[in-house]
Design an enzyme around this catalytic site. Sequence first.
Site, PDB file in Angstrom:
ATOM      1  N   GLU A  56       4.274  -1.752 -11.832  1.00 42.72           N
ATOM      2  CA  GLU A  56       4.213  -0.880 -13.091  1.00 42.72           C
ATOM      3  C   GLU A  56       5.562  -1.364 -13.612  1.00 42.72           C
ATOM      4  O   GLU A  56       5.499  -1.276 -14.963  1.00 42.72           O
ATOM      5  CB  GLU A  56       3.962   0.539 -12.901  1.00 42.72           C
ATOM      6  N   GLY A 116      -1.624   7.981  -5.700  1.00 43.10           N
ATOM      7  CA  GLY A 116      -2.227   9.164  -5.656  1.00 43.10           C
ATOM      8  C   GLY A 116      -2.714  10.122  -4.358  1.00 43.10           C
ATOM      9  O   GLY A 116      -2.509  11.203  -4.795  1.00 43.10           O
ATOM     10  N   GLY A 140      -4.397   2.285  -7.913  1.00 43.43           N
ATOM     11  CA  GLY A 140      -4.910   3.351  -8.785  1.00 43.43           C
ATOM     12  C   GLY A 140      -6.427   3.077  -9.205  1.00 43.43           C
ATOM     13  O   GLY A 140      -7.033   3.893  -9.941  1.00 43.43           O
ATOM     14  N   ASN A 146       4.962   7.396  -3.197  1.00 38.59           N
ATOM     15  CA  ASN A 146       5.701   7.007  -4.321  1.00 38.59           C
ATOM     16  C   ASN A 146       4.672   8.154  -5.544  1.00 38.59           C
ATOM     17  O   ASN A 146       3.603   7.667  -6.087  1.00 38.59           O
ATOM     18  CB  ASN A 146       5.212   5.712  -4.771  1.00 38.59           C
ATOM     19  N   LYS A 177       5.434   8.251  -8.504  1.00 34.74           N
ATOM     20  CA  LYS A 177       5.556   7.595  -9.864  1.00 34.74           C
ATOM     21  C   LYS A 177       6.013   8.854 -11.084  1.00 34.74           C
ATOM     22  O   LYS A 177       6.889   9.623 -10.488  1.00 34.74           O
ATOM     23  CB  LYS A 177       4.060   7.268 -10.322  1.00 34.74           C
TER      24      LYS A 177
END
Length: 253
Positions: free
Chosen positions: A96, A234, A172, A8, A10
């Site tokens: 998120e 990440g 994160g 992902n 993001k």
Amino acid sequence: MDLIIAANWKMHKTNAETVQFCSVIRQFEDDFRGVEVLICPPFTALSAAESALKGSSIRLGAQNMHWEAQGARTGEISASMLLELRVGYVIIGHSERRHLMGEDDNQVRNKIGTALENGLKPILCVGETEKEREQGATEEVIKKQLSGALEGHAPQDLYNLVVAYEPVWAIGTGKAASAEDADSAAQLIRNFFRDKFDAGAADSLRIQYGGSVKAENIDSFVGLSSVQGALVGGASLEVNTFSSLIQAARKAV
Ligand code: 13P
């Protein structure tokens, strides 16, 4: 059951960066056997990723979509727009989106319904915040998110669904959940499917863990019989790091 490991990204990567990543990751494909690898770039880079991954077994996912087929929904993307780009999966209800964009259970349910009707495989994200965890509300939150997202579906509709357990406090932060916590959440999720739907839906469900997953800790999650993969933020952004993570996962099962 094959592992499913999804990147992902993001709000990261331009088209040029996406093409660069995809052209390198394809070279590692032979090392990924037994793992379904999925890249979820931003909407703007889906087309570039689709071209760069043509002929590869690496699949494409989107990070969100709207439930309506079309219309006056400025800034939104529909299922048919994703299907045209050969997107197979769509992340729905990421924390998120729930916490930063105010997405609620109703919207999540509508999105899941539209994704399933259109043959897109949803990755439904659930997970508690740090405060909810401290209050001992983890189970309640996960069950509420699952009921909110899945109410009204028939068991056979859900065979294409993936559920990602992503505790918000682990995203994160570098502070991944323990294997015990991931295992008990995954068992809770599977039991929910057994109770509310049927054994077939529960047994075929793939559950991912997400939250500070990296090459060094992936074994503790995919080594659990309750967990079949990971949703990676990440550690999916750099191609060698992500490839090492996938290879570490393969070795752990
Ligand atoms: P990190 O892997 O950066 O913690 O992000 C997890 C996540 O939110 C994936 O959807």
